[in-house]
Design a protein around this motif. Structure first.
Motif, short mmCIF file in Angstrom:
data_model
loop_
_atom_site.label_atom_id
_atom_site.label_comp_id
_atom_site.label_asym_id
_atom_site.label_seq_id
_atom_site.Cartn_x
_atom_site.Cartn_y
_atom_site.Cartn_z
N PHE A 1 0.83 -1.18 0.00
CA PHE A 1 0.00 0.00 0.00
C PHE A 1 0.88 1.25 0.00
O PHE A 1 0.54 2.25 -0.65
CB PHE A 1 -0.92 -0.01 1.22
N VAL B 1 0.41 6.64 -6.81
CA VAL B 1 -0.79 7.44 -7.06
C VAL B 1 -0.51 8.91 -6.74
O VAL B 1 -0.92 9.83 -7.46
CB VAL B 1 -1.98 6.91 -6.24
N THR C 1 -0.81 12.07 -9.20
CA THR C 1 -1.68 13.19 -8.84
C THR C 1 -0.89 14.49 -8.87
O THR C 1 -1.37 15.52 -9.39
CB THR C 1 -2.27 12.98 -7.43
N PHE D 1 -4.46 11.75 -17.44
CA PHE D 1 -5.49 11.40 -16.47
C PHE D 1 -6.24 10.16 -16.90
O PHE D 1 -6.49 9.25 -16.12
CB PHE D 1 -6.44 12.59 -16.29
N PHE E 1 -4.07 7.02 -16.62
CA PHE E 1 -3.88 6.71 -15.20
C PHE E 1 -5.16 6.14 -14.60
O PHE E 1 -5.16 5.08 -13.98
CB PHE E 1 -3.43 7.99 -14.51
N ILE F 1 -7.64 -2.48 -10.16
CA ILE F 1 -8.25 -2.67 -8.85
C ILE F 1 -9.74 -2.93 -8.96
O ILE F 1 -10.45 -2.93 -7.96
CB ILE F 1 -7.98 -1.47 -7.91
N LEU G 1 -12.21 -1.22 -10.56
CA LEU G 1 -13.18 -0.14 -10.60
C LEU G 1 -13.48 0.31 -12.02
O LEU G 1 -14.29 1.19 -12.23
CB LEU G 1 -12.67 1.07 -9.78
N ILE H 1 -11.59 17.04 -9.74
CA ILE H 1 -11.66 15.70 -10.35
C ILE H 1 -10.31 15.01 -10.23
O ILE H 1 -10.21 13.84 -9.86
CB ILE H 1 -12.08 15.78 -11.83
N PHE H 2 -9.25 15.78 -10.48
CA PHE H 2 -7.90 15.20 -10.44
C PHE H 2 -7.48 14.82 -9.04
O PHE H 2 -6.51 14.10 -8.85
CB PHE H 2 -6.88 16.19 -11.03
N LEU H 3 -8.22 15.33 -8.05
CA LEU H 3 -7.92 14.92 -6.68
C LEU H 3 -8.83 13.80 -6.19
O LEU H 3 -8.40 12.90 -5.49
CB LEU H 3 -8.08 16.13 -5.74
N ILE I 1 -10.61 11.41 -7.87
CA ILE I 1 -10.42 10.08 -8.43
C ILE I 1 -9.24 9.36 -7.75
O ILE I 1 -9.39 8.22 -7.29
CB ILE I 1 -10.23 10.12 -9.96
N PRO I 2 -8.07 9.97 -7.69
CA PRO I 2 -6.98 9.30 -6.98
C PRO I 2 -7.33 8.97 -5.54
O PRO I 2 -6.91 7.93 -5.02
CB PRO I 2 -5.83 10.31 -7.04
N PHE J 1 -9.21 5.91 -5.45
CA PHE J 1 -8.28 4.79 -5.67
C PHE J 1 -7.53 4.45 -4.40
O PHE J 1 -7.35 3.29 -4.05
CB PHE J 1 -7.29 5.14 -6.77
N ILE J 2 -7.07 5.48 -3.69
CA ILE J 2 -6.31 5.23 -2.47
C ILE J 2 -7.16 4.48 -1.46
O ILE J 2 -6.73 3.51 -0.84
CB ILE J 2 -5.82 6.55 -1.84
N ARG K 1 -9.74 2.58 -2.05
CA ARG K 1 -9.94 1.23 -2.54
C ARG K 1 -8.69 0.37 -2.34
O ARG K 1 -8.76 -0.78 -1.92
CB ARG K 1 -10.29 1.29 -4.03
N LEU K 2 -7.53 0.96 -2.63
CA LEU K 2 -6.28 0.23 -2.44
C LEU K 2 -6.08 -0.12 -0.98
O LEU K 2 -5.68 -1.22 -0.65
CB LEU K 2 -5.09 1.05 -2.96
#
Lengths: 461, 616
Positions: A367, A374, A378, A408, A411, A419, A421, B14-16, B18-19, B22-23, B25-26
């Motif tokens: 993780f 990630v 970002t 974007f 990625f 994962i 999604l 949006i650029f914040l 979505i990641p 993901f975080i 979910r990870l």
């Protein structure tokens, strides 16, 4: 001469450049671990994927150097030429022999070039150039009296008014679809973000989000049956959706009635009915499209994503293995070259050096590593937004947003699919997935951006 | 209103977001949810079971009588089996085309890349023909496994056989998995736990196709297979083989025991069969053929059949009479043929005479004194009292009781007591009703093992050690019960007159077993000629008598006690006695001097035809 040189490198955004180098370095080491062959242990061994990746990186650096010695005006002037060139490549590739069912590659003795990767650069440049030249009216950028889903009625005239933009994006879309390469086709839709930023109808975004939600619900529910509450009537899921929509319409109508002044109600009612009709049509379109247009393997991927089928050793093999590799990484990961799933000798994760490269990284670094990666991406994206916003030149700003959007999408979809999604769409993770064309095209996108940005203080000619 | 400038914030958001999704979910997948770690282990690790060799079984002299041999399965990997000449292959492997097609389809449905079994358990002799040709068929390969082999081809009933574990077996003992083999009868079943050993397991890492890429954790979790324990049985293989040869073409049994230890030297049930028939891929059809044979080759007559003992029972009667005090060793009874039929002979003046001449009336009168002791005025009640006393004595000789032999199934004889006759007769009874028990007929039944045990009791002059097959085991002592003397209710002193009579049976003129005479060895024995009956289509017929003989030798320091029983063949002295003497001579001296006697027995075909058995 000297002064000019100093000037050349003076205003380079070192932040972006550093992140670029960091990503490339991590990516190469990751590919190294993913395909490690004890017989070809050398990092630079050209017989291996990591060796080749380093070679492509070298080529990209060389291209970057060339770009830096260009004048930024040169880039601007020849934007359309470059676009045209890449379009020709896209047409030409359609006449090659299909590889794995798609005509997407030119092969030159052991190495391959994917023109669609370079087409992205072409579109970015062309779009930037066009928007720069035609600061068109607000009028033409909006969709007439539309809100919610009834936006759809305004789409056709909208496209007609913006035919050049449509063509710039549309031509490569069509050509790529002809290959066929559905994955790359989807990447081209990323330019919507750019259009949004440049003032084109914002409804589009909302429209897209709502349609995706409706599509997902439709696919989940349409082929099931359910019993109507308190009665014994059996209905299809389809009918259920319609009923829900009718109820929603009623609800919104009631809200409009209670909260909006009488004189403003009419257009809202019209939009409401319009949206309802669109929704109904859309639901049916989704079902028909799903059943008749999508190919079997695409249907399966969507079903897998929605959880409708669970076939971990059959159809769901890829995604199940990918998730297992990622999930088993734990907090700290298993260590460099110590993955048990996404490793070179056991290769449980299919395409683990290309589409599913994220798995090797996550399994080895856990993780913590995933978070770092990630985070880096970002940072990259936000940096590009910042760079875009500080431009005085519209050309550079549009171009910067194009680059950000492209990155974007790659990625979001690549990691998202690993994962679970996003549906499995084979597109590379920039600088991590093994691939010469993508290494070069992503590098070039960034180098051009760095170059254009470095001249942001220069007065426009 | 649309403020285009603010849109950059939307995009940045949006650029914040979505990641961030993901975080989260990870984090869930990698840190919170353990199911992916388990799934990963499931995918990348596997285990293979290693099977131990089953324990070897030796005879009393260290000769292997059960061993392990390598058999071969043929497996196929469908993906590699291209362009197979199936006609030639099926011929080579000895399977039908239908079977081949069905199995290949099953293999392809299971996995194209993993092996599936095509043919199983090909014996080594058949495989030696197949092996050199197998290379011509890519994708087909052999897998070795060990199965049982019985090198001396003897003692099928004693040793037993193995077959696949069924649902019941697995339910009773979770050690077994589907496909495992388990002892189904005989020693293989009795000592299954000792013989089977312990499975081992190897953990390994596997790749995407399922092929091994290396050990898991360096083999730290692996366990070695533990070899099954070896056993030594008390059986003397040469004596056993000789007995089976002598019993060819006859129905019946031989049981030989070493009296001092209770060890079973030989146990032959005829007809017998080669135990190797019940191994490997032909087990099913061979077993079927044996099961359908009307001569019942699968039946172990020594342990699972009970017969009337006939005259050998008289030895017991004399001993009980003397112990109970109703006679002395000098008791004399006239040969009153009104009581029972008898051959012509001089009057028996004492117990020894009675035994030698096997006088039926003598023993009937003897036993009457035991059963009707006058303890009650009513002869019926008196008989009941006496009979129960009598039954207690008889059972102390191991007859009609559980001898605790180490064999999974056995029956015991029948010793009727008062309760028995009360139950089975619907009229009042006294001694005269049941008098044939005195001469070993009537309701008395005895198994060949009990008969041999009786011979051992006589050899030991009053006790026996429970007969058993196990001589020694690798890792434990043989059970205490097999080392403990069990005494009968009769004192040692009373045995001499009976033994004297038994000696005269063989060695004196007029004795019924002169055919058992051996020059160099003093044999003591007793014949029996057993009447038996059968109901055929509603009518009761008397069949040819069974020939029975029990003996021990030599008279002093006896080494062997033996019982020979040959069904429907005639007088005890005619067949069983000479056969027993051959066995005794073979065991004690190692050879047989009288080859004429031997040939006569070898060549005798005493298996009755359907109507032959009716007594003429």
């Amino acid at each position: 001469m000297r002064g000019q040189e100093n000037k050349l490198f003076a205003h380079i955004d070192w932040g972006l450049l550093s992140v670029y180098f960091i990503l490339v370095f991590l990516g190469i080491s990751n590919v190294y671990s993913s395909v490690f062959d004890p017989d070809k242990a050398g990092l630079f061994n050209l017989d291996t994927e990591h060796g080749k990746q380093i070679m492509w990186f070298g080529v990209a650096l060389f291209l970057g150097l060339i770009i830096f010695f260009l004048e930024s005006n040169f880039i601007r002037k020849y934007a359309y030429w470059f676009y045209g060139f890449t379009m020709l490549l896209l047409i030409a590739v359609l006449f090659t022999k299909p590889i794995h069912g798609a005509k997407s590659w030119f092969g030159f003795g052991g190495v391959g070039i994917q023109p669609s990767e370079f087409a992205k650069i072409g579109v970015a440049l062309a779009l930037a150039r066009f928007i720069d030249q035609n600061s068109s009216s607000k009028e033409s950028r909006s969709i007439k009296n539309a809100s919610g889903l009834s936006t759809l009625w305004g789409i056709i005239p909208f496209i007609a008014k913006n035919k050049e933009t449509a063509l710039i994006i549309g031509i490569p879309c069509a050509l790529v679809l002809l290959q066929p390469d559905a994955g790359t086709f989807i990447v081209f839709t990323s330019f919507i973000l750019v259009l949004y930023r440049e003032g084109y109808a914002g409804n589009i975004l909302l429209f897209l989000v709502i349609s995706v939600i409706i599509a997902v619900i439709t696919l989940l529910v349409a082929d099931t049956n359910f019993m109507l509450l308190f009665t014994k009537i059996k209905l299809s899921g389809n009918a259920g959706i319609i009923i829900v929509l009718v109820v929603l319409v009623g609800l919104f109508a009631a809200i409009i009635r209670s909260f909006v002044m009488k004189r403003n109600r009419k257009p809202l009612y019209r939009s409401l009915i319009g949206s309802f009709l669109v929704a109904v049509i859309f639901v049916n379109f989704v079902e028909i499209g799903y059943t008749n247009i999508l190919q079997t393997h695409q249907k399966e991927r969507i079903d897998l994503l929605l959880g409708k089928i669970d076939d971990p050793d059959g159809k769901g093999y890829n995604i199940n293995r990918a998730k297992a590799a990622i999930g088993s990484g734990g907090f700290m990961g298993k260590g460099f070259k110590s993955a048990t799933l996404a490793n070179a000798s056991q290769r449980h994760v299919p395409m683990q050096s290309t589409d599913f490269i994220f798995c090797t990284w996550s399994e080895e670094r856990g993780f913590v590593g995933a978070f770092v990666l990630v985070g880096l991406y970002t940072f990259l994206l936000l940096k590009m937004v910042i760079m875009a916003e500080r431009q005085r030149s519209v050309f550079t700003r549009v171009y910067a947003y194009c680059v950000a959007s492209i990155f974007f999408y790659h990625f979001m979809i690549n990691i998202g699919m690993a994962i679970g999604l996003a549906p499995v769409i084979g597109i590379p993770l920039p600088f991590f997935s093994y691939g010469g064309s993508s290494m070069m095209s992503f590098s070039v996108l960034i180098f051009i951006l760095l170059k254009l940005d470095s001249e942001r203080k220069v007065v426009l000619q | 209103m649309r403020n285009i400038e603010n849109r950059k914030y939307v995009i940045a958001l949006i650029f914040l977001i979505i990641p961030l999704i993901f975080i989260v979910r990870l984090f869930y997948m990698q840190v919170v949810d353990s199911k992916w770690k388990e799934r990963a282990a499931q995918i990348s690790e596997n285990r293979i079971t290693t099977y131990p060799a089953r324990g070897i079984v030796y005879d009393r002299n260290g000769v292997k009588i059960i061993s392990n041999e390598v058999y071969y399965d043929i497996h196929v990997i469908p993906k590699q089996a291209t362009n197979t000449d199936s006609v030639a292959l099926t011929k080579l492997l000895g399977i039908s085309m239908d079977d081949y097609v069905a199995k290949m389809n099953k293999a392809r449905n299971y996995s194209r890349r993993k092996p599936s079994e095509l043919v199983r358990q090909i014996p080594p002799n058949e495989f030696s023909v197949i092996a050199p040709e197998l290379y011509k068929y890519p994708g087909f390969f052999e897998v070795a496994r060990t199965l049982r082999v019985y090198p001396k081809k003897i003692a099928a009933h004693v040793l037993g056989y193995m077959n696949e574990a069924n649902g019941n077996d697995i339910e009773k003992d979770s050690y077994y998995k589907s496909g495992d083999y388990i002892g189904r009868s005989g020693i293989e079943k009795m000592y299954e736990k000792e013989l089977r050993g312990q499975r081992g397991v190897k953990y390994y890492l596997q790749d995407a196709i399922g092929l091994s890429t290396g050990k898991y954790e360096n083999g730290d979790y692996d366990t070695l297979a533990v070899q099954g324990q070896n056993l030594s049985l008390s059986i003397d293989w040469e004596l056993q083989a000789y007995g089976e040869k002598l019993m060819q073409n006859k129905l019946g049994s031989i049981v030989a025991i070493e009296p001092a230890t209770g060890e079973i030297l030989a146990m032959i049930s005829a007809p017998t069969y080669d135990p190797n028939l019940l191994v490997g891929r032909h087990l099913g059809s061979n077993y079927g053929a044996l099961a359908e044979d009307t001569l019942l080759p699968l039946q172990n007559r020594c342990l699972n059949s009970a017969y009337p003992p006939g005259s050998i029972f008289k030895t017991v009667m004399a001993l009980i009479g003397m112990q109970e005090g109703v006679i002395t060793e000098n008791a004399s009874f006239p040969c009153n043929k009104a009581l029972a039929g008898c051959h012509d002979h001089p009057t028996a003046m004492n117990v020894s005479d009675g035994v030698k001449m096997s006088c039926n009336p003598y023993f009937i009168q003897l036993v009457r004194r035991i059963i009707q002791q006058g303890k009650d005025k009513s002869i019926f009640k008196d008989a009941a009292i006496g009979l129960d006393i009598w039954a207690k004595y008889v059972r102390s000789f191991g007859i009609g009781t559980d001898l605790h032999v180490d064999y999974p199934t056995n029956v015991h004889g029948n010793v009727p007591d008062a309760a028995y006759y009360d139950k089975h007769l619907n009229f009042r009874w006294a001694f005269s009703t049941i008098q044939s028990i005195a001469i070993g007929q009537g309701e008395v039944l005895i198994t060949p093992l009990e008969m041999a045990n009786l011979a051992a009791i006589l050899a030991n002059r009053g006790y026996f050690i429970p007969p058993h097959f196990i001589k020694s085991m690798d890792q434990r002592e043989i059970p205490e019960i097999y080392r403990t003397k069990k005494y009968t209710m009769v004192d040692s002193a009373y045995f001499e007159p009976v033994i004297d009579g038994m000696w005269r049976v063989v060695h004196e003129g007029g004795g019924t077993a002169r055919r058992a005479r051996l020059d160099s060895i003093e044999v003591c024995g007793k014949t029996g000629t057993v009447e038996n009956f059968k109901r055929i289509s509603g009518k009761v017929y008397q069949l040819t008598d069974h020939s029975n003989f029990m003996a021990f030798a030599p008279r002093d320091n006896p080494q062997i006690a033996i019982s020979v029983f040959i069904e429907n063949s005639g007088f005890g002295g005619t067949w069983s006695a000479p056969l027993a003497s051959l066995m005794i001579e073979k065991y004690i001296t190692g050879t047989v001097a009288d080859t004429a006697k031997e040939n006569r027995i070898l060549n005798a075909n005493l298996i009755p035809d359907a109507d032959d058995i009716i007594r003429k």
